[in-house]
Motif scaffolding. Sequence first.
Motif, PDB file in Angstrom:
ATOM      1  N   GLN A 106     -70.162  -1.821  61.538  1.00  0.00           N
ATOM      2  CA  GLN A 106     -70.554  -0.430  61.740  1.00  0.00           C
ATOM      3  C   GLN A 106     -72.052  -0.315  61.504  1.00  0.00           C
ATOM      4  O   GLN A 106     -72.683  -1.182  60.884  1.00  0.00           O
ATOM      5  CB  GLN A 106     -69.774   0.507  60.844  1.00  0.00           C
ATOM      6  CG  GLN A 106     -69.821   0.251  59.361  1.00  0.00           C
ATOM      7  CD  GLN A 106     -68.989   1.288  58.594  1.00  0.00           C
ATOM      8  OE1 GLN A 106     -69.309   2.473  58.620  1.00  0.00           O
ATOM      9  NE2 GLN A 106     -67.924   0.839  57.933  1.00  0.00           N
ATOM     10  N   ALA A 107     -72.606   0.768  61.996  1.00  0.00           N
ATOM     11  CA  ALA A 107     -74.063   0.925  61.958  1.00  0.00           C
ATOM     12  C   ALA A 107     -74.600   0.904  60.544  1.00  0.00           C
ATOM     13  O   ALA A 107     -75.705   0.402  60.295  1.00  0.00           O
ATOM     14  CB  ALA A 107     -74.460   2.225  62.657  1.00  0.00           C
ATOM     15  N   TYR A 108     -73.837   1.436  59.603  1.00  0.00           N
ATOM     16  CA  TYR A 108     -74.300   1.501  58.222  1.00  0.00           C
ATOM     17  C   TYR A 108     -73.814   0.293  57.413  1.00  0.00           C
ATOM     18  O   TYR A 108     -73.587   0.375  56.212  1.00  0.00           O
ATOM     19  CB  TYR A 108     -73.852   2.810  57.575  1.00  0.00           C
ATOM     20  CG  TYR A 108     -74.494   4.050  58.164  1.00  0.00           C
ATOM     21  CD1 TYR A 108     -75.634   3.965  58.967  1.00  0.00           C
ATOM     22  CD2 TYR A 108     -73.970   5.317  57.924  1.00  0.00           C
ATOM     23  CE1 TYR A 108     -76.224   5.095  59.505  1.00  0.00           C
ATOM     24  CE2 TYR A 108     -74.565   6.458  58.455  1.00  0.00           C
ATOM     25  CZ  TYR A 108     -75.684   6.342  59.247  1.00  0.00           C
ATOM     26  OH  TYR A 108     -76.281   7.468  59.771  1.00  0.00           O
ATOM     27  N   ARG A 109     -73.705  -0.822  58.097  1.00  0.00           N
ATOM     28  CA  ARG A 109     -73.301  -2.076  57.452  1.00  0.00           C
ATOM     29  C   ARG A 109     -74.141  -2.404  56.218  1.00  0.00           C
ATOM     30  O   ARG A 109     -73.582  -2.838  55.195  1.00  0.00           O
ATOM     31  CB  ARG A 109     -73.394  -3.214  58.465  1.00  0.00           C
ATOM     32  CG  ARG A 109     -73.026  -4.600  57.924  1.00  0.00           C
ATOM     33  CD  ARG A 109     -73.127  -5.621  59.064  1.00  0.00           C
ATOM     34  NE  ARG A 109     -72.686  -6.942  58.635  1.00  0.00           N
ATOM     35  CZ  ARG A 109     -73.464  -7.854  58.071  1.00  0.00           C
ATOM     36  NH1 ARG A 109     -74.755  -7.560  57.850  1.00  0.00           N
ATOM     37  NH2 ARG A 109     -72.990  -9.024  57.711  1.00  0.00           N
ATOM     38  N   PRO A 110     -75.479  -2.223  56.237  1.00  0.00           N
ATOM     39  CA  PRO A 110     -76.243  -2.548  55.023  1.00  0.00           C
ATOM     40  C   PRO A 110     -75.755  -1.772  53.800  1.00  0.00           C
ATOM     41  O   PRO A 110     -75.687  -2.322  52.694  1.00  0.00           O
ATOM     42  CB  PRO A 110     -77.677  -2.159  55.402  1.00  0.00           C
ATOM     43  CG  PRO A 110     -77.727  -2.303  56.886  1.00  0.00           C
ATOM     44  CD  PRO A 110     -76.376  -1.850  57.348  1.00  0.00           C
ATOM     45  N   HIS A 111     -75.402  -0.508  53.985  1.00  0.00           N
ATOM     46  CA  HIS A 111     -74.923   0.290  52.856  1.00  0.00           C
ATOM     47  C   HIS A 111     -73.555  -0.194  52.393  1.00  0.00           C
ATOM     48  O   HIS A 111     -73.287  -0.251  51.185  1.00  0.00           O
ATOM     49  CB  HIS A 111     -74.863   1.765  53.253  1.00  0.00           C
ATOM     50  CG  HIS A 111     -74.587   2.679  52.107  1.00  0.00           C
ATOM     51  ND1 HIS A 111     -75.542   2.997  51.163  1.00  0.00           N
ATOM     52  CD2 HIS A 111     -73.465   3.341  51.730  1.00  0.00           C
ATOM     53  CE1 HIS A 111     -75.019   3.826  50.266  1.00  0.00           C
ATOM     54  NE2 HIS A 111     -73.756   4.043  50.591  1.00  0.00           N
TER      55      HIS A 111
END
Length: 930
Positions: free
Chosen positions: A510-515
Amino acid sequence: MLLGAAAIALFGGAQAVAQTSISPPNNAGVTSPREAFPVEPGSDYYLANYSAYEAYLKKIATQSDRMKLVDIGKSAEGRTQWMAIVSSPENLAKMDQYRGIAQRLAKAEGLTDEQAHQLANEGKAVVWIDAGLHATEVITAQSQIHVLYRMLTYNDAETKRILDNVIILFGHDNPDGMQLVADWYMQKADEKKREYNYIPRLYQKYIGHDNNRDSFMAQMPETENVNRQLFRVWYPQIIFNQHQTGPAGMVVFVPPFRDPFNYNYDPLLVTELDEVGATIHSRLIGEGKPGSGMRSAANYSTWHNGMERSISYFHNSIGLLTEIIGGPTPQKIPLIPDTQLPKGDEPMPVAPGAWHQSQSLEYQWSMDRAVLDYAARNRERLLFNIYRMGANGIARGNRDSWTIEPNDIDALKEAAKARQAPSAASEPSYDPRQRNAVDPALYETVLHDPAKRDPRGYVIPLDAQRDLPTTITFLNTLIKTGVDVLRATQPFTAGGKTYPAGSFVVKTAQAYRPHVLDMFEPQNHPNNLEYPGGPPKAPYDITGYNLSYQMGIGYDRILEGFDGQFEKVPDLLTAPAGHVIGTGKAGWLLRHEANNNFILTNRLLKAGVKVAWLKEPTSAEGKQFGAGAVWVPASAAAQKIIATSTQQLGVDAYAVAARPSGAAMPLKPVRVGLVDQYGGVIPSGWIRWLLEQYEFPFKVVYPQELDAGKLNAKYDVLVFADETVPPSNDSPYRGRTPNQPKPEDIPAEFRSWLGVISDARTVPQLSAFAKAGGTIVTIGSANRLGPLLGAPVQPALVRMVNGKPAPLDTKEFYIPGALIRADVDPNQPLAYGVPDKVDMFFDHSQSFNIAAGSPTAKRVSWYSDAKPLRSGWAMGQEKLQGTTAIVDVDLGKGKLFVVGPEVTQRAQPYVTFKFLFNGLLYGPAEAAAR
């Protein structure tokens, strides 16, 4: 107009300042700040409060077609938190369309590059610019008033370009704080005596300055309101978080930031961040505004996820932090020799001299314009790049990928040393640039070790949770920050294991993988030294904080691709309703593992219902209960409370036919005194919030009341949070000594709050309180009280200097905010419900040695491992081995609970809250039984 282009002629009393050529404003019927306020914001000795700011927003929103005013939620004290949306009238008419484009690009789901380019071409850049987060940093809110007015009235080419290409979100982060600080400053008629250094309490109701450490947790309403706009509604590509105060001898800190940056986020984010920072510096210097610094000019880094501008990095948004000098009372820029030599991080020194609030506002205007002009000129690129970073995250989550961490580099170097001879592929090079090269084959075997792949996702089965309501809270922290959480509608298989329907899934694709990675995976902070062999370079804030450890979540890391019948959770979750299980008539058993059972216990005690803790493990309805199970004898009052509260709180009560055998500890209603001091102590404020959430009755206590004695008549428990006890000279306990005003300089209603905890006056009263049956809980640096009260404990992390214990040198021992694994005896009342291994938050904390053979002190938690670090950074961690973390001490008829780690740190480590909660009930219960 005081702050108009022609008004600023002198800089620092010694240096002319060039002005940008900006067309004079065409008022267009918009009320100016000068007309709207009794004194123009930005003037010397004046601060506008939030009520006036709010009234101004409402007025100009009706006067301009460039602005829409949006209510984004309520503050902790109930004020409306406003956001002004500014753009061209044409953009505002299609606001929802552009918001939808920003969302699609930020989430990056189901888009091709071609579609993303088309959307970027159609869309508008979205920029968040806030004010007031730290309320004593007054420049930001006063400045925003003028920036809004100018953006609504200026008609120059740059303004039109910005309005045509950018949607600006002007937010206010802390309405309550602006009201408090401005009113406090303005209370004195003599303007030369005005100040806000001595406000009586924290400028956010509970946590003051830590409102900028709450971003990934979003416990405070203001943080949740802001996060909703940033990551669930508007998805800005730039998040500009403005602060004060600037570096000494300079005017303002502007990015780029110093290393280390967190390895979880996309590298494109780092380069874009540096790009925008450089644009701001160039604008200031081009306008003849000297005194900006970057990187080494301040300690700010991009490691920690908890701040408003830093959480943006984990969401692919460019997060900016600036720190400027100034205030309503004129200041002076000092002459600091090292700041006068131009260098890469301080390119244009500023001359010393007088400094006025109006000058800071002009700098803020220039910085805002720089960011907005950058966004206007780079609109398509910003929109496409936020998609690119999101798409990169999705792609990495759908394939084998590796995140290279500092420990991996250490392993690579060790593997290279272990090679007896270089392979043919890595023959020695005579090129000095290659002298540190190692065998490239190690890249695959070490850095791409298949066992160290990033997970494809995390599965959180309901039946694996010790405390399901806390797990729901954990999932909600992810949802509040825009992370996609899934729920299985059918059983599924992942990693060779079958999971039931109802299990939660968080995929990394998902786009917020870093979080996602930053919340689940432990942080691995680099060993950052001032120089080789030197002392550690202090991080900005803390180094280890992942919530999965702090909240004790049961989950499986899935390394292979998996799928199933999953539905996206549409909004915040509520814990599944609890039930009354069984038909027994004797009473009810509650598990001690769930934090919410403390709420139920407090409700029962408040109603006068009998409640006890069982001292031995037991069983009921096929369930095993560890020591500390809550026993509630049958009564009509108890039945009503249990029937209602189990459903509300998501906890089960087991109705049994007979009272369980074995000894029990009857509980009693408790009177809790939470120690604070004038100005407010942030750790105490966090505990205040926790006590309210878990419905513990309490009263805030100040040192003068403690010093007056007769404490047993009013309190059963006194809680001393970290930082409430000042350190002594060369004390091995860190702490802070408050700077307080003279009584005559503050209103009479606050004078009883003055004073500090003292060895001479306070300790004798505390000793008398404990010996007469009172309970004292000391956390973190407050544990300095332990030996003073006669407890047979001494700090273990010390060195002897002139025969006295002193702190260890940082080169010997240094743990600046990390998670440390500790052993626990869950059969002791202070640890009921805690697992036998637990992750403690440790921030420059102390550990203890108990006097040999002491009959009055029991070890509750301790460190048995030579390498207890679980997340973050630790030097010399082996010194913890064999020392004690938490001690239960008898003091006369009462108790002292010595709690070394910060078990309530920022209300994040839910798994260790029980050490405090148990102490509040256990100490008084034990005293009553004596």
